[in-house]
Each structure stands twice: as C-alpha cells, then as structure tokens.
Design an enzyme around this catalytic site. Structure first.
Site, PDB file in Angstrom:
ATOM      1  N   HIS A  14      -5.583  68.696  37.335  1.00 26.62           N
ATOM      2  CA  HIS A  14      -4.375  68.946  36.556  1.00 26.62           C
ATOM      3  C   HIS A  14      -3.264  67.970  36.960  1.00 26.62           C
ATOM      4  O   HIS A  14      -2.134  68.087  36.480  1.00 26.62           O
ATOM      5  CB  HIS A  14      -3.889  70.381  36.771  1.00 26.62           C
ATOM      6  CG  HIS A  14      -4.769  71.423  36.137  1.00 26.62           C
ATOM      7  ND1 HIS A  14      -6.036  71.730  36.619  1.00 26.62           N
ATOM      8  CD2 HIS A  14      -4.580  72.209  35.055  1.00 26.62           C
ATOM      9  CE1 HIS A  14      -6.566  72.682  35.866  1.00 26.62           C
ATOM     10  NE2 HIS A  14      -5.712  72.986  34.907  1.00 26.62           N
ATOM     11  N   ALA A  16      -1.559  64.581  36.701  1.00 24.83           N
ATOM     12  CA  ALA A  16      -1.539  63.513  35.701  1.00 24.83           C
ATOM     13  C   ALA A  16      -1.814  62.135  36.298  1.00 24.83           C
ATOM     14  O   ALA A  16      -2.542  61.329  35.715  1.00 24.83           O
ATOM     15  CB  ALA A  16      -0.186  63.500  34.979  1.00 24.83           C
ATOM     16  N   LYS A  18      -3.492  61.422  39.081  1.00 18.72           N
ATOM     17  CA  LYS A  18      -4.889  61.370  39.522  1.00 18.72           C
ATOM     18  C   LYS A  18      -5.820  61.218  38.318  1.00 18.72           C
ATOM     19  O   LYS A  18      -6.781  60.438  38.344  1.00 18.72           O
ATOM     20  CB  LYS A  18      -5.212  62.638  40.305  1.00 18.72           C
ATOM     21  CG  LYS A  18      -6.556  62.640  40.978  1.00 18.72           C
ATOM     22  CD  LYS A  18      -6.761  63.935  41.767  1.00 18.72           C
ATOM     23  CE  LYS A  18      -5.819  64.030  42.940  1.00 18.72           C
ATOM     24  NZ  LYS A  18      -6.131  65.231  43.770  1.00 18.72           N
ATOM     25  N   ASP A  74     -10.341  65.301  45.778  1.00 17.53           N
ATOM     26  CA  ASP A  74      -9.389  65.923  46.690  1.00 17.53           C
ATOM     27  C   ASP A  74      -8.956  64.830  47.646  1.00 17.53           C
ATOM     28  O   ASP A  74      -9.796  64.162  48.262  1.00 17.53           O
ATOM     29  CB  ASP A  74      -9.991  67.099  47.456  1.00 17.53           C
ATOM     30  CG  ASP A  74      -8.895  67.962  48.065  1.00 17.53           C
ATOM     31  OD1 ASP A  74      -8.117  68.547  47.283  1.00 17.53           O
ATOM     32  OD2 ASP A  74      -8.783  68.032  49.301  1.00 17.53           O
ATOM     33  N   PHE A 163       1.949  57.167  42.317  1.00 14.81           N
ATOM     34  CA  PHE A 163       2.418  58.553  42.303  1.00 14.81           C
ATOM     35  C   PHE A 163       2.299  59.124  43.709  1.00 14.81           C
ATOM     36  O   PHE A 163       1.776  58.489  44.620  1.00 14.81           O
ATOM     37  CB  PHE A 163       1.609  59.394  41.297  1.00 14.81           C
ATOM     38  CG  PHE A 163       0.157  59.552  41.638  1.00 14.81           C
ATOM     39  CD1 PHE A 163      -0.304  60.703  42.261  1.00 14.81           C
ATOM     40  CD2 PHE A 163      -0.764  58.557  41.347  1.00 14.81           C
ATOM     41  CE1 PHE A 163      -1.648  60.862  42.580  1.00 14.81           C
ATOM     42  CE2 PHE A 163      -2.121  58.703  41.654  1.00 14.81           C
ATOM     43  CZ  PHE A 163      -2.552  59.863  42.275  1.00 14.81           C
ATOM     44  N   GLY A 164       2.795  60.330  43.884  1.00  8.58           N
ATOM     45  CA  GLY A 164       2.683  60.998  45.175  1.00  8.58           C
ATOM     46  C   GLY A 164       3.390  60.251  46.294  1.00  8.58           C
ATOM     47  O   GLY A 164       4.547  59.866  46.170  1.00  8.58           O
ATOM     48  N   TYR A 165       2.669  60.012  47.383  1.00  7.78           N
ATOM     49  CA  TYR A 165       3.233  59.387  48.577  1.00  7.78           C
ATOM     50  C   TYR A 165       3.110  57.851  48.556  1.00  7.78           C
ATOM     51  O   TYR A 165       3.392  57.203  49.560  1.00  7.78           O
ATOM     52  CB  TYR A 165       2.524  59.911  49.825  1.00  7.78           C
ATOM     53  CG  TYR A 165       2.698  61.385  50.101  1.00  7.78           C
ATOM     54  CD1 TYR A 165       3.550  61.840  51.109  1.00  7.78           C
ATOM     55  CD2 TYR A 165       1.988  62.341  49.378  1.00  7.78           C
ATOM     56  CE1 TYR A 165       3.690  63.191  51.391  1.00  7.78           C
ATOM     57  CE2 TYR A 165       2.126  63.705  49.644  1.00  7.78           C
ATOM     58  CZ  TYR A 165       2.980  64.121  50.649  1.00  7.78           C
ATOM     59  OH  TYR A 165       3.128  65.452  50.924  1.00  7.78           O
ATOM     60  N   HIS A 199      -8.163  54.234  48.453  1.00  8.03           N
ATOM     61  CA  HIS A 199      -9.096  55.259  48.901  1.00  8.03           C
ATOM     62  C   HIS A 199      -9.918  55.801  47.736  1.00  8.03           C
ATOM     63  O   HIS A 199     -11.124  56.008  47.861  1.00  8.03           O
ATOM     64  CB  HIS A 199      -8.336  56.387  49.590  1.00  8.03           C
ATOM     65  CG  HIS A 199      -7.155  56.901  48.826  1.00  8.03           C
ATOM     66  ND1 HIS A 199      -6.168  56.071  48.325  1.00  8.03           N
ATOM     67  CD2 HIS A 199      -6.786  58.166  48.445  1.00  8.03           C
ATOM     68  CE1 HIS A 199      -5.255  56.790  47.700  1.00  8.03           C
ATOM     69  NE2 HIS A 199      -5.605  58.051  47.746  1.00  8.03           N
ATOM     70  N   ARG A 200      -9.260  56.004  46.597  1.00  7.87           N
ATOM     71  CA  ARG A 200      -9.980  56.545  45.439  1.00  7.87           C
ATOM     72  C   ARG A 200     -10.968  55.529  44.888  1.00  7.87           C
ATOM     73  O   ARG A 200     -12.085  55.872  44.490  1.00  7.87           O
ATOM     74  CB  ARG A 200      -8.969  56.978  44.382  1.00  7.87           C
ATOM     75  CG  ARG A 200      -9.573  57.809  43.254  1.00  7.87           C
ATOM     76  CD  ARG A 200      -8.511  58.571  42.488  1.00  7.87           C
ATOM     77  NE  ARG A 200      -7.898  59.604  43.336  1.00  7.87           N
ATOM     78  CZ  ARG A 200      -6.626  59.571  43.750  1.00  7.87           C
ATOM     79  NH1 ARG A 200      -5.821  58.592  43.387  1.00  7.87           N
ATOM     80  NH2 ARG A 200      -6.159  60.528  44.532  1.00  7.87           N
TER      81      ARG A 200
END
Length: 216
Positions: A14, A16, A18, A74, A163-165, A199-200
């Site tokens: 959920h 966006a 990612k 995750d 996004f994120g960190y 990482h992804r």
C-alpha cells in the site's frame, strides 16, 4: 526453487513509493501488475520480528486474497550506532497519532538518537538499507530474496527524490543521497547488468536470476 511461469502478479503493498519502484523494476519483463492498494485489500498486521517474516505475511495475504502470485517487499534502515534500529520498525518511526506517516519526523528521530549516542563523526554513522522480497503463490509456497546496500547517515536531509528515509542515506562510494538520485540512478538495474545499487534492486536481481531467467 520454483520458477515463475506467469507475468500477471499482485504487488503486495500500500506504499505508493514502494509500488512505483517495484513496477519500474518488473516493467521490462512485461508484467501485468496491480497493487494490493488498487485491489482494495486490507493491510495485514506485520507481526514478524524479521524482514523475511513480514514480507511473507504481506505476500501470502495478497496471494490468497487474489488467487494469484504476489510479490511483496519488507524493507528498512538499520543504523549501526542505534543497534540496528529502526530496522523492521522503520515505518513505525514515521507513524503519527492520526495513523498517517511523516518521514520528515522519522528522519529527525534518527538524527536525535544519533546525537544522543554522540555519533557525530562520519565513521560513527554507518548503516544500511535492507530489502527482502517475497514471491508467494496461492498454495502457500514462497521464495525469499534479500538485498542490502551499505552507506552513511547524513544530516541535514538532502534531495526531494525517492521516498522515506532516502534524503539521509548516502550509499557507500557516492557523494549524493538516495534522495538526490533519479529513479534510474537508484534502482535502474536492467537484465544483464552485473551491478545493482539500491537494496531493492539487489533483491530484485536475485529474484530475476532465480525465478525468471531460466524460465524464459
């Protein structure tokens, strides 16, 4: 290892940002993909204590709800001076009282914790981003792929991309943060490339090599 023989999957997320990154990665393989958010699936409780456990929970929930293969991620930021925190609780550090997420606030929490530890020098501010992808089938079978990228935590945040960190993470060997990198720079791995940065993308490279390449 089970090979993936379909190009129709659910992206079990959920988030966006990612979802966008995963769709960018799977696009070259001709996947038809919808996210759990688009399909209206409820977010399962992430009760695991490892990235692998939480990735399985999310992937299996979407696979069972859709009756088709699902791919989850995750991921988190692990800071050495903080004993690996926020780690699997990376998203929780961004949660506000109203249930929304504020990653600006989360990044400030990381910096405050580092200052309290006296971690002000660059060599005291090492860490890594971790991503675990889980591919799940409706019958309960799962495959797990883990990617990590080492780097340093910087302050103040730099860049408005990603996004994120991302704005406080400078990957090893670079002088820009993930927040200053274009999507292509950060996770633009393509089939045949020997190197993936994020990482992804590193986890996705393993997924491709394991579940896709020999099934072509």
């Amino acid at each position: 290892m089970r090979k993936l023989d379909t190009r129709t999957i659910v992206v079990a997320s959920h988030n966006a940002g990612k979802i966008r990154e995963i769709q960018d990665l799977i696009g070259p393989y001709g996947f038809t993909a919808k996210s759990a958010a688009e399909l209206g699936f409820a977010e399962p409780d992430e009760t695991g204590t490892t990235y692998e456990e939480n990735a399985r929970i999310k992937a299996l929930a979407s696979a069972e709800a859709a009756g088709m293969v699902a791919l989850s991620d995750d991921s988190g930021l692990a800071v050495d001076a903080l004993g690996g925190a926020p780690g699997v609780y990376t998203a929780n550090w961004a949660e506000k009282a109203d249930g929304s997420r504020d990653f600006g606030m989360a990044m400030e929490k990381v910096e405050t914790a580092l200052q309290e530890k006296g971690a002000t020098d660059r060599d005291q501010r090492t860490g890594r981003f971790v991503s675990v992808l889980c591919l799940a089938w409706p019958d309960g079978h799962t495959e797990i792929f883990r990617g990590e990228v080492e780097g340093h935590i910087v302050w103040p945040p730099r860049g408005s991309l990603g996004f994120g960190y991302d704005p406080i993470f400078e990957p090893e060997g670079y002088d820009v943060t993930f927040g200053e990198m274009s999507a292509e720079q950060k996770h633009g791995w393509k089939p045949g490339d020997a190197f993936a940065l994020s990482h992804r993308a590193r986890a996705f490279k393993l997924f491709v090599e394991t579940c896709l390449e020999s099934a072509e």
